[in-house]
Design a protein around this motif. Structure first.
Motif, short mmCIF file in Angstrom:
data_model
loop_
_atom_site.label_atom_id
_atom_site.label_comp_id
_atom_site.label_asym_id
_atom_site.label_seq_id
_atom_site.Cartn_x
_atom_site.Cartn_y
_atom_site.Cartn_z
N ASN A 8 133.79 -11.45 75.44
CA ASN A 8 134.20 -10.93 74.13
C ASN A 8 135.62 -10.41 74.31
N GLN A 54 133.70 -14.72 72.41
CA GLN A 54 133.31 -14.03 71.18
C GLN A 54 134.50 -13.24 70.62
N VAL A 84 132.71 -17.23 67.15
CA VAL A 84 132.44 -17.55 68.55
C VAL A 84 132.92 -18.97 68.82
N SER A 119 127.21 -20.18 72.83
CA SER A 119 128.00 -18.94 72.73
C SER A 119 127.49 -18.14 71.53
N HIS A 121 127.17 -14.05 69.51
CA HIS A 121 127.57 -12.65 69.31
C HIS A 121 126.67 -12.10 68.23
N GLY A 157 126.77 -14.64 75.97
CA GLY A 157 127.53 -13.90 74.97
C GLY A 157 127.20 -12.43 74.89
#
Length: 237
Positions: A8, A54, A84, A119, A121, A157
């Motif tokens: 992130n 992210q 993402v 991926s 988030h 993620g």
């Protein structure tokens, strides 16, 4: 064998002094921070088959494609400026994107070396009466059950929760397992376990981030880590 990382990166729109009390303002300003984010991503792309990112905004997507020379699969969030993505210099990424029913969160999935890498988030699990993260995780599992067939799957993620919370429960009910390696982020002045590399049908050897133990007073971004999350790396077998 597959090498991957998840990070992130902290979208510039969220890197505000009001959100990061105690962090020097110059460490949050885009002219100082963005080149360090790019440098870290360059190193991850050199080292890994695929990188899950992210809080990626359109500027970062453009940089990855046009400057870093990466193949990118991007899933923007309808409700925000970020999203993402998956990025790779070694593989052409053709895949699928999806999102939660509330349209607050998205995910991007691509097959890399026979493994479906996703991926993600997710929302946090708070406030107590609105546990969006756990609901979104369950929706992600349902989506993967429909799309993944019998393939091995890696979820990489920021799930905004430690693995032993309800979001982790939803992923475990989906037959995912995760190796816990301690703190992956520092938010609100404290080290936290918020990021995960979870597997189904394969196994991951995950590297600790080097952050202090969960619960330790600590502030990010700093000179070494230009985000409030540290990159998490793994080898998949």
């Amino acid at each position: 064998m597959l090498t991957l990382a998840t990070w992130n990166v902290l979208a510039p729109a969220y890197a505000l002094p009001t959100r990061y009390e105690g962090v020097p303002s110059d460490l949050l300003e885009a002219p100082h921070r963005t080149p360090r984010v790019h440098a870290r991503l360059e190193a991850l792309l050199d080292r890994c088959d695929v990188v899950a990112v992210q809080e990626a905004d359109l500027d970062l997507v453009g940089w990855l494609r046009e400057v870093a020379g990466a193949s990118v699969l991007h899933a923007p969030r309808p409700s925000s400026v970020d999203g993402v993505l998956l990025a790779s210099r070694r593989h052409r990424l053709d895949g699928l994107t999806g999102g939660s029913a509330d349209q607050r969160r998205t995910w991007a999935a691509a097959e890399v070396s026979g493994v479906l890498v996703v991926s993600v988030h997710l929302d946090p699990e708070w406030p107590a009466k609105r546990l969006r993260g756990a609901v979104q995780a369950a929706q992600l599992v349902t989506w993967l059950d429909e799309e993944a067939d019998a393939r091995a799957v890696v979820i990489a993620g920021d799930i905004n929760a430690s693995w032993d919370r309800q979001t982790g429960d939803a992923l475990r009910w989906g037959r995912f397992d995760a190796q816990r390696v301690g703190a992956t982020a520092a938010t609100n002045g404290k080290c936290r376990e918020l990021d995960v590399i979870a597997t189904r049908g394969c196994a991951a050897a995950v590297e600790p981030t080097g952050l202090p133990p969960v619960g330790t007073a600590y502030r990010l971004p700093d000179l070494d880590v230009p985000s409030d999350h540290a990159p998490l790396l793994a080898t998949i077998r």
